[in-house]
Design a protein around this motif. Structure first.
Motif, PDB file in Angstrom:
ATOM      1  N   LEU A   1      43.694  42.919  41.554  1.00 25.69           N
ATOM      2  CA  LEU A   1      44.808  43.832  41.809  1.00 25.69           C
ATOM      3  C   LEU A   1      45.664  44.011  40.563  1.00 25.69           C
ATOM      4  O   LEU A   1      45.858  45.124  40.078  1.00 25.69           O
ATOM      5  N   PHE A   2      46.155  42.872  40.005  1.00 23.89           N
ATOM      6  CA  PHE A   2      47.070  42.993  38.865  1.00 23.89           C
ATOM      7  C   PHE A   2      46.343  43.428  37.612  1.00 23.89           C
ATOM      8  O   PHE A   2      46.882  44.191  36.812  1.00 23.89           O
ATOM      9  N   THR A   3      45.102  42.959  37.457  1.00 26.11           N
ATOM     10  CA  THR A   3      44.381  43.294  36.246  1.00 26.11           C
ATOM     11  C   THR A   3      44.047  44.771  36.204  1.00 26.11           C
ATOM     12  O   THR A   3      44.306  45.469  35.226  1.00 26.11           O
ATOM     13  N   ASN A   4      43.471  45.271  37.302  1.00 26.55           N
ATOM     14  CA  ASN A   4      43.047  46.658  37.286  1.00 26.55           C
ATOM     15  C   ASN A   4      44.242  47.595  37.283  1.00 26.55           C
ATOM     16  O   ASN A   4      44.244  48.611  36.586  1.00 26.55           O
ATOM     17  N   LEU A   5      45.283  47.245  38.043  1.00 31.83           N
ATOM     18  CA  LEU A   5      46.495  48.058  37.996  1.00 31.83           C
ATOM     19  C   LEU A   5      47.035  48.079  36.578  1.00 31.83           C
ATOM     20  O   LEU A   5      47.411  49.125  36.059  1.00 31.83           O
ATOM     21  N   GLY A   6      47.038  46.924  35.925  1.00 29.90           N
ATOM     22  CA  GLY A   6      47.538  46.843  34.563  1.00 29.90           C
ATOM     23  C   GLY A   6      46.742  47.742  33.633  1.00 29.90           C
ATOM     24  O   GLY A   6      47.317  48.496  32.843  1.00 29.90           O
ATOM     25  N   ALA A   7      45.403  47.685  33.749  1.00 25.73           N
ATOM     26  CA  ALA A   7      44.570  48.533  32.895  1.00 25.73           C
ATOM     27  C   ALA A   7      44.892  50.004  33.143  1.00 25.73           C
ATOM     28  O   ALA A   7      45.003  50.795  32.199  1.00 25.73           O
TER      29      ALA A   7
ATOM     30  N   ALA B   1      47.982  48.576  23.215  1.00 30.24           N
ATOM     31  CA  ALA B   1      46.692  48.121  22.684  1.00 30.24           C
ATOM     32  C   ALA B   1      46.503  46.630  22.950  1.00 30.24           C
ATOM     33  O   ALA B   1      45.427  46.195  23.381  1.00 30.24           O
ATOM     34  N   ALA B   2      47.565  45.849  22.736  1.00 28.49           N
ATOM     35  CA  ALA B   2      47.453  44.404  22.943  1.00 28.49           C
ATOM     36  C   ALA B   2      47.216  44.086  24.415  1.00 28.49           C
ATOM     37  O   ALA B   2      46.387  43.234  24.767  1.00 28.49           O
ATOM     38  N   LEU B   3      47.925  44.802  25.298  1.00 24.90           N
ATOM     39  CA  LEU B   3      47.774  44.514  26.724  1.00 24.90           C
ATOM     40  C   LEU B   3      46.410  44.963  27.237  1.00 24.90           C
ATOM     41  O   LEU B   3      45.837  44.333  28.127  1.00 24.90           O
ATOM     42  N   PHE B   4      45.875  46.054  26.663  1.00 25.60           N
ATOM     43  CA  PHE B   4      44.507  46.458  27.002  1.00 25.60           C
ATOM     44  C   PHE B   4      43.559  45.271  26.827  1.00 25.60           C
ATOM     45  O   PHE B   4      42.696  45.011  27.656  1.00 25.60           O
ATOM     46  N   VAL B   5      43.726  44.548  25.719  1.00 27.42           N
ATOM     47  CA  VAL B   5      42.847  43.406  25.445  1.00 27.42           C
ATOM     48  C   VAL B   5      42.972  42.378  26.561  1.00 27.42           C
ATOM     49  O   VAL B   5      41.972  41.889  27.096  1.00 27.42           O
ATOM     50  N   ILE B   6      44.215  42.076  26.954  1.00 25.63           N
ATOM     51  CA  ILE B   6      44.421  41.068  28.006  1.00 25.63           C
ATOM     52  C   ILE B   6      43.772  41.507  29.308  1.00 25.63           C
ATOM     53  O   ILE B   6      43.039  40.747  29.954  1.00 25.63           O
ATOM     54  N   PHE B   7      44.006  42.772  29.702  1.00 24.22           N
ATOM     55  CA  PHE B   7      43.466  43.234  30.981  1.00 24.22           C
ATOM     56  C   PHE B   7      41.942  43.285  30.936  1.00 24.22           C
ATOM     57  O   PHE B   7      41.271  42.939  31.909  1.00 24.22           O
ATOM     58  N   PHE B   8      41.386  43.710  29.796  1.00 23.15           N
ATOM     59  CA  PHE B   8      39.929  43.787  29.717  1.00 23.15           C
ATOM     60  C   PHE B   8      39.320  42.384  29.680  1.00 23.15           C
ATOM     61  O   PHE B   8      38.264  42.160  30.274  1.00 23.15           O
ATOM     62  N   LEU B   9      39.984  41.430  29.022  1.00 20.13           N
ATOM     63  CA  LEU B   9      39.508  40.039  29.070  1.00 20.13           C
ATOM     64  C   LEU B   9      39.462  39.567  30.514  1.00 20.13           C
ATOM     65  O   LEU B   9      38.501  38.934  30.958  1.00 20.13           O
ATOM     66  N   SER B  10      40.504  39.932  31.269  1.00 17.74           N
ATOM     67  CA  SER B  10      40.577  39.482  32.652  1.00 17.74           C
ATOM     68  C   SER B  10      39.508  40.160  33.504  1.00 17.74           C
ATOM     69  O   SER B  10      38.872  39.521  34.340  1.00 17.74           O
TER      70      SER B  10
ATOM     71  N   LEU C   1      60.115  52.494  32.413  1.00 20.15           N
ATOM     72  CA  LEU C   1      59.580  51.982  33.675  1.00 20.15           C
ATOM     73  C   LEU C   1      58.126  51.567  33.533  1.00 20.15           C
ATOM     74  O   LEU C   1      57.680  50.561  34.080  1.00 20.15           O
ATOM     75  N   VAL C   2      57.377  52.380  32.766  1.00 14.66           N
ATOM     76  CA  VAL C   2      55.967  52.074  32.551  1.00 14.66           C
ATOM     77  C   VAL C   2      55.842  50.769  31.772  1.00 14.66           C
ATOM     78  O   VAL C   2      55.031  49.895  32.113  1.00 14.66           O
ATOM     79  N   THR C   3      56.669  50.601  30.739  1.00 18.98           N
ATOM     80  CA  THR C   3      56.642  49.365  29.959  1.00 18.98           C
ATOM     81  C   THR C   3      56.948  48.174  30.844  1.00 18.98           C
ATOM     82  O   THR C   3      56.274  47.143  30.776  1.00 18.98           O
ATOM     83  N   LEU C   4      57.959  48.354  31.710  1.00 19.63           N
ATOM     84  CA  LEU C   4      58.337  47.259  32.607  1.00 19.63           C
ATOM     85  C   LEU C   4      57.151  46.849  33.478  1.00 19.63           C
ATOM     86  O   LEU C   4      56.798  45.665  33.568  1.00 19.63           O
ATOM     87  N   SER C   5      56.479  47.832  34.110  1.00 25.30           N
ATOM     88  CA  SER C   5      55.389  47.458  35.014  1.00 25.30           C
ATOM     89  C   SER C   5      54.203  46.889  34.245  1.00 25.30           C
ATOM     90  O   SER C   5      53.496  46.004  34.747  1.00 25.30           O
ATOM     91  N   LEU C   6      54.016  47.374  33.000  1.00 27.32           N
ATOM     92  CA  LEU C   6      52.958  46.805  32.148  1.00 27.32           C
ATOM     93  C   LEU C   6      53.220  45.326  31.887  1.00 27.32           C
ATOM     94  O   LEU C   6      52.329  44.483  32.048  1.00 27.32           O
ATOM     95  N   VAL C   7      54.448  45.044  31.492  1.00 26.16           N
ATOM     96  CA  VAL C   7      54.779  43.660  31.133  1.00 26.16           C
ATOM     97  C   VAL C   7      54.679  42.763  32.359  1.00 26.16           C
ATOM     98  O   VAL C   7      54.150  41.648  32.290  1.00 26.16           O
ATOM     99  N   VAL C   8      55.131  43.275  33.515  1.00 28.90           N
ATOM    100  CA  VAL C   8      55.065  42.465  34.739  1.00 28.90           C
ATOM    101  C   VAL C   8      53.616  42.130  35.068  1.00 28.90           C
ATOM    102  O   VAL C   8      53.264  40.970  35.318  1.00 28.90           O
ATOM    103  N   SER C   9      52.718  43.151  35.040  1.00 36.65           N
ATOM    104  CA  SER C   9      51.341  42.838  35.443  1.00 36.65           C
ATOM    105  C   SER C   9      50.673  41.927  34.418  1.00 36.65           C
ATOM    106  O   SER C   9      49.923  41.020  34.799  1.00 36.65           O
TER     107      SER C   9
END
Lengths: 99, 495
Positions: free
Chosen positions: B350-356, B386-395, B461-469
């Protein structure tokens, strides 16, 4: 007439409906095929309900009818929106998304 | 007659119904003035529903003549549904503002679709399962086709609708056979009727009708061969809706599948002591799972549109999760029961795919880019994304230290425990394949030169939800105990 007759009839109707969906390319006609499939199921439910002497199946049929009406509302709205942007509803021509 | 206790137990659903209708009403009365308040009304609704769910946490009771179960299993999915609701509403505000004047209806229909998710999770009779799944389907069709002027959105909606209508009719046929052969719509009564008979005809009909029901649920979960709608619907739908489609229907599709399998058909699904043969339904599910992950991953390899890539990736993820259903075994007190694996995996997913998807939305909102080649040099233009993409794709690929690894660990662990060695092996091989296409995106973002080096501005708002996930993806990986407890409690339904 036993419950078997009704179940076989419902299977046949379901098959005809499914064939209609697979063969026809106009979403409205495909829609009619889907309705036929739903009504075939309704027939099976009523037959089983009578056979089992339980009212659950009849109740289910009522709700399936209601759901089918909602389905028509949603489906036609989508078809109308599609026609407005493309001036065609042929599902073979609606193929912008692929890959 | 519903009393105060019943009303308390269904309060999350009641709250969402009230807020959905309230949004519609406010939108009609104060059309222009209310536009910016509506999403916050929806978020308030989800937050209250989440609070109500936590308030009735621990209940285990059957309501409305056995049609509706309020147990830990369904409450788990209600938590998932409310959290998904909050995150998706947050990111859809800016997205919709740029694209459509009819935002009130969107938030109302979206609130109803979260309500539908909760209803599916609690359904304990064939009638309720059918009604709530149809409810979820119709709201999803409407959300998919929400951008009425957009050709892609229309096309996605009609394809989704036609596939969905046919598979739900097939599922309904299966339900009618189940009713006919057992004489009941209630899942526990169905199990009792099956255990009372040794008739081989009944066994055959049960198998056939289960396969038909699986067609309807497989469509929601996007299992091969009912997956064809997914890439088109994902690409054409408004991106926040795509994010919803990739987690919402999938999660509750699994909820309904598990509920039917474990409550109505335990002796067809749960393994018997060794001399007994492997049962047919787990065998069919194992084959479906192998085809689903392999096909999803292989086709994902050659995608260039990031939404389509994530669509095929989500098909493959459904295949991994299905391994947990195949390997489910509730005897003993093993941490690898299969069931908790699926729940942990779903929560992680849920959190990973939403984050991506939020990453995709962030880029699409600012620049309109959804093609992977145009992601070149993203690290210079939007380093955070770009950095968060890496985290979500790792997950998503299941590599530590991310929560996706924990999910895969428990699902594959259950497969090993139950002796599905080849299934676990194919799952691991598929995870390796998936690294190729996930990291093709990362390679573009990090190692290619940007054509246009202007920095991308992100909406707050988008940044906030990105950081939360992203925080949740990392936090649950480092300290997974709360997640494990949550999943363990949720299994109370079968005890």
């Amino acid at each position: 007439m036993t419950v078997n007759h009704f179940v076989i009839l419902s299977a046949l109707l379901f098959g005809i409906g499914a064939l209609g969906v697979l063969v026809r390319r106009n979403p409205l006609i495909m829609f009619m095929g889907i309705e036929l499939m739903l009504n075939a199921v309704n027939l099976a439910f009523v037959a089983f309900s009578r056979f089992l002497q339980s009212l659950d199946g009849q109740v289910f049929v009522f709700l399936v009818l209601t759901v089918a009406a909602a389905e028509v509302a949603v489906g036609l709205a989508i078809i109308v929106a599609l026609f407005r942007t493309r001036a065609t509803v042929d599902v073979d021509e609606v193929s912008g998304l692929k890959g | 007659m519903p009393d105060a206790q019943t009303l308390t137990l269904i309060s999350p659903e009641l709250l969402l119904s009230i807020f959905g209708l309230l949004i519609l009403l406010v939108d009609v009365i104060w059309r222009e003035k209310s536009q910016s308040a509506l999403p916050w009304l929806a978020i308030l609704g989800f937050a209250l529903a989440l609070a109500a769910t936590l308030y009735i946490w621990g209940s285990n009771i059957s309501l409305f003549a056995g049609m509706y179960m309020v147990d830990m299993f369904s409450l788990f999915f209600k938590v998932v549904a409310s959290l998904a609701g909050i995150l998706i509403t947050l990111v859809s505000i800016d997205y919709l503002r740029q694209r459509t004047p009819y935002r009130g209806e969107f938030f109302a229909i979206f609130t109803f679709s979260i309500l539908a998710m909760m209803l599916v999770a609690s359904s304990a009779s064939l009638l309720m399962i059918y009604l709530s799944i149809e409810f979820l389907s119709y709201t999803s069709y409407l959300l998919t086709g929400f951008l009425r002027e957009d050709k892609k959105s229309n096309e996605a909606a009609i394809k989704y609708f036609l596939y969905g209508a046919v598979t739900s009719a097939v599922m309904l046929y299966g339900l009618s056979l189940l009713y006919g052969v057992t004489g009941s719509l209630n899942l526990t009564d169905i199990a009792a009727a099956f255990s009372a008979t040794v008739d081989s005809t009944v066994r055959m009909i049960a198998l056939v009708s289960t396969m038909l029901v699986l067609a309807g649920l497989g469509f929601k979960i996007s299992l091969v061969p009912f997956h064809q709608w997914a890439p088109d619907a994902y690409e054409g739908a408004p991106t926040p809706v795509t994010a919803f489609l990739s987690v919402g229907p999938k999660a509750v599709g699994f909820a309904a599948l598990l509920r039917v399998a474990l409550t109505a058909l335990p002796q067809w699904v749960l393994p018997a002591p060794p001399p007994a043969p492997v049962k047919e339904i787990p065998l069919v599910l194992a084959v479906v799972s192998i085809i689903t992950m392999t096909l999803g991953n292989l086709i994902a390899l050659r995608q260039t549109n990031v939404k389509r890539l994530l669509a095929y990736s989500s098909i493959a993820q459904a295949g991994y999760m299905l391994i947990g259903v195949v390997a489910v075994n509730l005897t003993g007190n093993s941490p690898f029961s299969g069931l908790n694996g699926i729940l942990i995996y779903l929560f992680a997913y849920l959190f990973t795919n939403l984050g991506a998807f939020i990453c995709v939305i962030a880029i699409e909102n600012a620049t309109g880019i959804v093609e992977i080649p145009e992601y070149a040099g993203l690290v210079k233009r939007a380093p955070l994304v770009a950095a968060l993409f890496v985290i979500f794709f790792l997950s998503l690929a299941g590599i530590p230290p991310t929560v996706g690894f924990i999910g895969k660990f428990f699902v594959f662990g259950a497969a090993l425990r139950e002796g599905w060695l080849y299934l676990a092996a194919i799952g691991v091989i598929n995870s390796v394949i998936s690294v190729f296409y996930y990291f093709a995106v990362v390679r573009q973002a990090f190692f290619e030169a940007p054509k246009d080096a202007t920095p991308i501005r992100l909406a707050p708002l988008v940044t906030l939800s990105l950081v939360v996930s992203a925080a949740l993806v990392l936090a649950f990986a480092i300290y997974p105990q709360p997640l494990l407890n949550l999943a363990a409690w949720s299994m109370g339904m079968v005890k």
